[in-house]
Motif scaffolding. Structure first.
Motif, PDB file in Angstrom:
ATOM      1  N   ASP A   5       0.821  -1.208   0.000  1.00 23.83           N
ATOM      2  CA  ASP A   5       0.000   0.000   0.000  1.00 23.83           C
ATOM      3  C   ASP A   5       0.857   1.261   0.000  1.00 23.83           C
ATOM      4  O   ASP A   5       1.743   1.434   0.847  1.00 23.83           O
ATOM      5  CB  ASP A   5      -0.912   0.032   1.227  1.00 23.83           C
ATOM      6  CG  ASP A   5      -2.232  -0.668   0.985  1.00 23.83           C
ATOM      7  OD1 ASP A   5      -2.472  -1.075  -0.165  1.00 23.83           O
ATOM      8  OD2 ASP A   5      -3.013  -0.818   1.942  1.00 23.83           O
ATOM      9  N   GLY A   6       0.598   2.134  -0.981  1.00 29.76           N
ATOM     10  CA  GLY A   6       1.269   3.427  -1.040  1.00 29.76           C
ATOM     11  C   GLY A   6       2.658   3.405  -1.630  1.00 29.76           C
ATOM     12  O   GLY A   6       3.284   4.463  -1.783  1.00 29.76           O
ATOM     13  N   ALA A  28       1.842  -6.448  -7.661  1.00 24.28           N
ATOM     14  CA  ALA A  28       2.185  -5.239  -6.907  1.00 24.28           C
ATOM     15  C   ALA A  28       1.026  -4.255  -6.914  1.00 24.28           C
ATOM     16  O   ALA A  28       0.681  -3.669  -5.880  1.00 24.28           O
ATOM     17  CB  ALA A  28       3.439  -4.598  -7.495  1.00 24.28           C
ATOM     18  N   GLN A  29       0.399  -4.073  -8.074  1.00 24.12           N
ATOM     19  CA  GLN A  29      -0.764  -3.187  -8.131  1.00 24.12           C
ATOM     20  C   GLN A  29      -1.899  -3.725  -7.270  1.00 24.12           C
ATOM     21  O   GLN A  29      -2.562  -2.970  -6.542  1.00 24.12           O
ATOM     22  CB  GLN A  29      -1.224  -3.012  -9.570  1.00 24.12           C
ATOM     23  CG  GLN A  29      -0.320  -2.127 -10.415  1.00 24.12           C
ATOM     24  CD  GLN A  29      -0.904  -1.870 -11.786  1.00 24.12           C
ATOM     25  OE1 GLN A  29      -1.773  -2.601 -12.263  1.00 24.12           O
ATOM     26  NE2 GLN A  29      -0.440  -0.824 -12.442  1.00 24.12           N
ATOM     27  N   VAL A  77      12.878  11.276 -15.920  1.00 26.59           N
ATOM     28  CA  VAL A  77      11.699  10.794 -16.643  1.00 26.59           C
ATOM     29  C   VAL A  77      10.761  10.026 -15.713  1.00 26.59           C
ATOM     30  O   VAL A  77       9.535  10.122 -15.839  1.00 26.59           O
ATOM     31  CB  VAL A  77      12.077   9.954 -17.871  1.00 26.59           C
ATOM     32  CG1 VAL A  77      12.840  10.796 -18.879  1.00 26.59           C
ATOM     33  CG2 VAL A  77      12.867   8.719 -17.507  1.00 26.59           C
ATOM     34  N   VAL A  78      11.315   9.274 -14.761  1.00 29.66           N
ATOM     35  CA  VAL A  78      10.461   8.610 -13.772  1.00 29.66           C
ATOM     36  C   VAL A  78       9.827   9.662 -12.858  1.00 29.66           C
ATOM     37  O   VAL A  78       8.668   9.529 -12.441  1.00 29.66           O
ATOM     38  CB  VAL A  78      11.252   7.576 -12.957  1.00 29.66           C
ATOM     39  CG1 VAL A  78      10.397   7.003 -11.820  1.00 29.66           C
ATOM     40  CG2 VAL A  78      11.732   6.442 -13.858  1.00 29.66           C
ATOM     41  N   GLY A  79      10.593  10.732 -12.586  1.00 27.99           N
ATOM     42  CA  GLY A  79      10.095  11.804 -11.728  1.00 27.99           C
ATOM     43  C   GLY A  79       8.890  12.530 -12.288  1.00 27.99           C
ATOM     44  O   GLY A  79       8.195  13.240 -11.546  1.00 27.99           O
ATOM     45  N   GLU A  80       8.617  12.350 -13.584  1.00 30.93           N
ATOM     46  CA  GLU A  80       7.403  12.924 -14.160  1.00 30.93           C
ATOM     47  C   GLU A  80       6.155  12.177 -13.704  1.00 30.93           C
ATOM     48  O   GLU A  80       5.032  12.680 -13.856  1.00 30.93           O
ATOM     49  CB  GLU A  80       7.489  12.897 -15.689  1.00 30.93           C
ATOM     50  CG  GLU A  80       8.602  13.779 -16.251  1.00 30.93           C
ATOM     51  CD  GLU A  80       8.753  13.627 -17.756  1.00 30.93           C
ATOM     52  OE1 GLU A  80       7.884  12.947 -18.364  1.00 30.93           O
ATOM     53  OE2 GLU A  80       9.721  14.173 -18.317  1.00 30.93           O
ATOM     54  N   HIS A  81       6.337  10.985 -13.138  1.00 31.47           N
ATOM     55  CA  HIS A  81       5.206  10.161 -12.713  1.00 31.47           C
ATOM     56  C   HIS A  81       5.156   9.947 -11.206  1.00 31.47           C
ATOM     57  O   HIS A  81       4.099   9.602 -10.667  1.00 31.47           O
ATOM     58  CB  HIS A  81       5.273   8.805 -13.417  1.00 31.47           C
ATOM     59  CG  HIS A  81       5.287   8.910 -14.911  1.00 31.47           C
ATOM     60  ND1 HIS A  81       4.161   9.170 -15.657  1.00 31.47           N
ATOM     61  CD2 HIS A  81       6.312   8.822 -15.797  1.00 31.47           C
ATOM     62  CE1 HIS A  81       4.484   9.231 -16.938  1.00 31.47           C
ATOM     63  NE2 HIS A  81       5.774   9.016 -17.049  1.00 31.47           N
ATOM     64  N   THR A  82       6.277  10.123 -10.524  1.00 30.12           N
ATOM     65  CA  THR A  82       6.321   9.948  -9.067  1.00 30.12           C
ATOM     66  C   THR A  82       7.502  10.715  -8.503  1.00 30.12           C
ATOM     67  O   THR A  82       8.521  10.877  -9.191  1.00 30.12           O
ATOM     68  CB  THR A  82       6.437   8.458  -8.687  1.00 30.12           C
ATOM     69  OG1 THR A  82       6.478   8.324  -7.261  1.00 30.12           O
ATOM     70  CG2 THR A  82       7.692   7.821  -9.271  1.00 30.12           C
ATOM     71  N   ASP A  83       7.363  11.189  -7.274  1.00 31.73           N
ATOM     72  CA  ASP A  83       8.454  11.976  -6.688  1.00 31.73           C
ATOM     73  C   ASP A  83       9.473  11.122  -5.947  1.00 31.73           C
ATOM     74  O   ASP A  83      10.483  11.632  -5.452  1.00 31.73           O
ATOM     75  CB  ASP A  83       7.895  13.051  -5.751  1.00 31.73           C
ATOM     76  CG  ASP A  83       7.118  12.449  -4.575  1.00 31.73           C
ATOM     77  OD1 ASP A  83       6.924  11.208  -4.543  1.00 31.73           O
ATOM     78  OD2 ASP A  83       6.697  13.217  -3.694  1.00 31.73           O
ATOM     79  N   HIS A  84       9.211   9.818  -5.862  1.00 35.44           N
ATOM     80  CA  HIS A  84      10.172   8.914  -5.207  1.00 35.44           C
ATOM     81  C   HIS A  84       9.896   7.483  -5.647  1.00 35.44           C
ATOM     82  O   HIS A  84       8.875   7.212  -6.286  1.00 35.44           O
ATOM     83  CB  HIS A  84      10.083   9.027  -3.679  1.00 35.44           C
ATOM     84  CG  HIS A  84       8.846   8.394  -3.113  1.00 35.44           C
ATOM     85  ND1 HIS A  84       7.631   9.047  -3.036  1.00 35.44           N
ATOM     86  CD2 HIS A  84       8.629   7.136  -2.621  1.00 35.44           C
ATOM     87  CE1 HIS A  84       6.731   8.239  -2.512  1.00 35.44           C
ATOM     88  NE2 HIS A  84       7.302   7.072  -2.254  1.00 35.44           N
ATOM     89  N   LEU A  85      10.797   6.597  -5.300  1.00 37.80           N
ATOM     90  CA  LEU A  85      10.602   5.168  -5.526  1.00 37.80           C
ATOM     91  C   LEU A  85      10.841   4.410  -4.229  1.00 37.80           C
ATOM     92  O   LEU A  85      11.769   4.727  -3.475  1.00 37.80           O
ATOM     93  CB  LEU A  85      11.573   4.644  -6.595  1.00 37.80           C
ATOM     94  CG  LEU A  85      11.320   5.045  -8.038  1.00 37.80           C
ATOM     95  CD1 LEU A  85      12.478   4.595  -8.918  1.00 37.80           C
ATOM     96  CD2 LEU A  85      10.001   4.472  -8.550  1.00 37.80           C
ATOM     97  N   ASP A  86       9.993   3.410  -4.001  1.00 43.60           N
ATOM     98  CA  ASP A  86      10.175   2.499  -2.867  1.00 43.60           C
ATOM     99  C   ASP A  86      10.773   1.167  -3.305  1.00 43.60           C
ATOM    100  O   ASP A  86      11.158   0.360  -2.460  1.00 43.60           O
ATOM    101  CB  ASP A  86       8.830   2.241  -2.185  1.00 43.60           C
ATOM    102  CG  ASP A  86       8.213   3.513  -1.640  1.00 43.60           C
ATOM    103  OD1 ASP A  86       8.753   4.062  -0.665  1.00 43.60           O
ATOM    104  OD2 ASP A  86       7.211   3.970  -2.221  1.00 43.60           O
ATOM    105  N   GLY A  87      10.818   0.943  -4.613  1.00 43.81           N
ATOM    106  CA  GLY A  87      11.364  -0.323  -5.079  1.00 43.81           C
ATOM    107  C   GLY A  87      11.621  -0.315  -6.569  1.00 43.81           C
ATOM    108  O   GLY A  87      10.986   0.428  -7.327  1.00 43.81           O
TER     109      GLY A  87
END
Length: 255
Positions: A5-6, A28-29, A77-87
């Motif tokens: 979650d999240g 994962a989704q 480019v990933v930052g255009e969809h999320t401000d961080h990554l958990d995995g």
């Protein structure tokens, strides 16, 4: 409440619905994560089409793991969809046909270098490129095929996987102080595009179901994908540098 979650995840290697990476992204989704996929070149449109078959359509960003330019741009480019990554999920591997299928002694360094670059060094390259977005407690999970043995027909891909497994241990050492875990899942043979492209791979498949204590279904990628999801979760907070076998127990019985 889902296991992820999240969480925000980057998943490489989704090419068909049979891909282990596809099932990892799907699970994962279902467990609450937001997923971004990567692809490039002629595969890009295939990945975009497959992304629409996930429970929630996932964005696809360009990444060729052998391209310094793509790697340098990845965080943006990933930052255009999320401000961080958990995995991050590494599900990338390639070797020219000339280094597989019984060609071990005849293989050229140029072709071996391609296999090692794409299939082993890329783990380090992907982790470093993703590092600006990774947070303390995040995880890098890769997929391997048990590199302790000299498998029939696997040849220089087996050597690349040995390098891949060693790379994961060094990454675990160097990213551990940042709170980033690095683990691998060693899967039994699954009939993915990558596996079926290896000449003579049925020699490896043939004995697997009978030698595995739990049995083994080469058409079912979900057990492997579940292990990937578990390692991405917070349920393994003190595990890094590990190789988790998901192979029906074959690794415990010998060849």
């Amino acid at each position: 409440m889902g296991l992820l979650d999240g969480k925000k995840l980057l998943v490489t290697g989704v090419l068909t619905e049979g891909s282990i990476a596809f099932h990892a992204a799907r699970l994962a989704q279902e467990q609450g994560a937001d997923v971004v996929l990567t692809s490039f070149g002629r595969q890009l449109r295939l990945t975009q089409a497959i992304a629409r078959r996930l429970p929630a359509a996932a964005p696809v960003v360009r990444l060729d793991v052998t391209s310094a330019e793509d790697l340098a741009a990845l965080a943006d480019v990933v930052g255009e969809h999320t401000d961080h990554l958990d995995g991050v999920v590494h599900s990338i591997g390639f070797a020219p046909q000339s280094v597989l299928g019984g060609n071990f002694l005849a293989a050229s360094w140029e072709d071996v270098a391609t296999a090692v670059h794409v299939s082993a060094f890329s783990l380090k390259a992907l982790a470093v490129a993703s590092r600006p977005l990774l947070r303390r407690g995040s995880a890098v999970v890769g997929l391997t095929f048990d590199a302790r043995y000299a498998w029939p027909v696997y040849d220089w891909m087996g050597v690349a996987k040995a390098a891949f497994e060693a790379t994961s241990r060094y990454l675990a050492r160097d990213l551990g102080p940042d709170g980033i875990r690095v683990n691998l899942v060693s899967a039994g043979p699954v009939r993915t595009t990558a596996a079926t492209s290896i000449p003579g791979f049925e020699e490896i498949e043939r004995r697997w179901p009978e030698r595995s204590p739990l049995g083994w279904d080469m058409r079912d990628a979900e057990p492997t994908a579940r292990a990937v999801v578990a390692l991405l979760s917070d349920w393994f907070p003190a595990t890094t540098g590990e190789v988790v076998h998901v192979d029906g127990g074959f690794h415990a019985t010998g060849l």
